[in-house]
Design an enzyme around this catalytic site. Structure first.
Site, PDB file in Angstrom:
ATOM      1  N   HIS A  41       0.834  -1.287   0.089  1.00  0.00           N
ATOM      2  CA  HIS A  41       0.053  -0.044  -0.147  1.00  0.00           C
ATOM      3  C   HIS A  41       0.870   1.242   0.119  1.00  0.00           C
ATOM      4  O   HIS A  41       1.526   1.542   1.031  1.00  0.00           O
ATOM      5  CB  HIS A  41      -0.724   0.005   1.275  1.00  0.00           C
ATOM      6  N   HIS A  55       1.418   5.469  -1.975  1.00  0.00           N
ATOM      7  CA  HIS A  55       1.184   6.518  -2.664  1.00  0.00           C
ATOM      8  C   HIS A  55       2.219   7.200  -3.306  1.00  0.00           C
ATOM      9  O   HIS A  55       3.143   7.577  -2.600  1.00  0.00           O
ATOM     10  CB  HIS A  55       0.266   7.669  -1.985  1.00  0.00           C
ATOM     11  N   HIS A  66      -4.522  -0.226   6.035  1.00  0.00           N
ATOM     12  CA  HIS A  66      -4.088   0.593   6.857  1.00  0.00           C
ATOM     13  C   HIS A  66      -5.000   0.460   8.269  1.00  0.00           C
ATOM     14  O   HIS A  66      -5.442   1.309   8.601  1.00  0.00           O
ATOM     15  CB  HIS A  66      -3.785   1.978   6.606  1.00  0.00           C
ATOM     16  N   HIS A 126     -10.377   1.331   1.867  1.00  0.00           N
ATOM     17  CA  HIS A 126     -10.156   2.526   3.099  1.00  0.00           C
ATOM     18  C   HIS A 126     -11.367   2.309   3.884  1.00  0.00           C
ATOM     19  O   HIS A 126     -12.353   2.701   3.630  1.00  0.00           O
ATOM     20  CB  HIS A 126     -10.168   3.877   2.326  1.00  0.00           C
ATOM     21  N   ASP A 173       1.412   2.774   3.335  1.00  0.00           N
ATOM     22  CA  ASP A 173       0.433   3.856   3.086  1.00  0.00           C
ATOM     23  C   ASP A 173       1.251   5.217   3.378  1.00  0.00           C
ATOM     24  O   ASP A 173       0.939   6.135   3.564  1.00  0.00           O
ATOM     25  CB  ASP A 173      -0.537   3.948   4.152  1.00  0.00           C
ATOM     26  N   LYS A 190      -9.462  -0.563  -5.631  1.00  0.00           N
ATOM     27  CA  LYS A 190      -9.485   0.249  -4.335  1.00  0.00           C
ATOM     28  C   LYS A 190     -10.809   1.194  -4.028  1.00  0.00           C
ATOM     29  O   LYS A 190     -11.392   1.936  -4.908  1.00  0.00           O
ATOM     30  CB  LYS A 190      -8.316   1.484  -4.517  1.00  0.00           C
TER      31      LYS A 190
END
Ligand SMILES: NC(=O)N[C@@H](CC(=O)O)C(=O)O
Ligand SMILES: [Zn+2]
Ligand SMILES: [Zn+2]
Length: 345
Positions: free
Chosen positions: A14, A16, A175, A137, A248, A100
């Protein structure tokens, strides 16, 4: 003699990586330590189909250092317009491996997220068919629900019933931050797993709020009370294959964090494996780091474990106060502090 720790190369399930001029700064650190990473699709505009995912994949690869074999694993951002056809087309590329779910408004760049969760059943059926995981999420967005309760509420209201209706769907609760999430994941079959970040293992909400507000510890889902932190630590101590490494890492420029309305996200990818190594050592389970970082996620996703290795050396080094971030700067997690483990280059 210097202590050394050699591990199968880890993966980050995970992350970004953002886009544009910051890619040059964000991609190389991950590419130098991770074999693969699940790349989150919450760009502006979001990555919603195969074409956008493949173009983003190419932009990431353009920043991969020559010595790295790093493979970005792409994801699609689920919107109200996502159809089973869009998913099938993405799966057929071989580069898009998951979808996602951001409930609309739950986190950074989630405005295009799903507003109508009743659409999820059709999507989950298509994902089960394609053998693709749904990554979530897991927070509700109702205004009346306290921000510290939003993960638990999502599990009770949305995810438990969804998992019951789709018992073969691969589901990753991303997360996780609460004891409730740990218990939910443990109560499910092998098709349900979770990623755990550095910050949620290392900190609780006191670290963020006592003695002054520390914007660089603010992320979503927000840090919880210490009993939840302990539950996450116990989950990794247990060695259960349901829990795996997902940083994350979510970089935001310094000014966007140190602001009257600061962005959510911690930047940890610059030293992800070193940060986890320190936590596992503090928990007395350094020998469990390799499975958490390098086996559980690959096994869950049905991917081969990486065949090469990395070595960490026990050598103190100081994290810079700031790092370049395109034209901007970023404050990394643990800025200015000393780390004990160092990746051997
Ligand atoms: N985790 C965060 O606090 N922020 C992430 C979004 C997310 O993963 O929820 C981001 O993209 O900045
Ligand atoms: Zn998220
Ligand atoms: Zn994220």
């Amino acid at each position: 003699m210097t202590q050394r720790l050699t591990l199968t190369r880890p993966d980050d399930w995970h992350i970004h990586l953002r886009d544009g001029e910051v890619l040059q700064h964000v991609v190389p650190p991950t590419a130098m330590q991770m074999g693969r990473a699940i790349v989150m699709p919450n760009l502006k505009p979001p990555v919603t189909d195969a074409k956008l995912a493949l173009a983003y994949y190419d932009r990431i690869l353009a920043q991969r250092p020559a010595s790295s074999q790093f493979e970005p694993l792409m994801t699609l951002y689920l919107t109200d317009n996502t159809t089973p056809e869009v998913i099938a087309e993405a799966a057929a590329t071989g580069k898009v491996v998951a979808v996602k779910l951001y409930p609309a408004g739950a986190t950074t760049n989630s405005d295009s997220g799903l507003t109508d969760l009743s659409k999820l059943d059709e999507i989950c059926a298509a994902l089960t068919e394609a053998g693709m995981p749904l990554l979530v999420h897991g927070e509700v967005t109702h205004h009346h629900v306290d921000i510290f309760d939003r993960e638990k509420e999502f599990l009770d209201e949305i995810l438990s019933p969804l998992a019951a209706r789709h018992p073969k769907l691969k589901l990753v609760v991303e997360h996780i931050t609460t004891k409730d999430a740990v218990e939910f994941v443990q109560s499910q079959g092998a098709n349900v797993g979770a990623t755990i970040t550095v910050q949620h293992l290392a900190y609780n909400r006191n670290h963020m709020l006592v003695g002054g507000i520390r914007p660089h510890l603010f992320c979503l889902p927000v840090l919880k009370r210490n009993l939840h932190q302990q539950a996450l630590q116990e989950a990794v101590i247990s060695g259960s294959p349901k829990f795996f490494l997902g940083t994350d890492s979510a970089p935001h420029a310094k000014g966007a964090k140190e602001s009257a309305c600061g962005c959510a996200g911690c930047y940890s990818a610059y030293a992800a494996i070193e940060l986890y190594a320190e936590i596992f050592e503090d928990l007395g389970v350094l020998e469990k780091l390799e499975a958490f970082a390098s086996f559980h996620g690959a096994d869950f996703y049905g991917k081969p474990r990486n065949r090469d290795q990395i070595t960490l050396v026990k050598e103190s080094w100081q994290v810079p106060d700031e790092m370049p971030f395109g034209q901007d700067i970023i404050v990394p997690l643990r800025a200015g502090e000393t780390l004990r483990w160092k990746l051997e280059r």
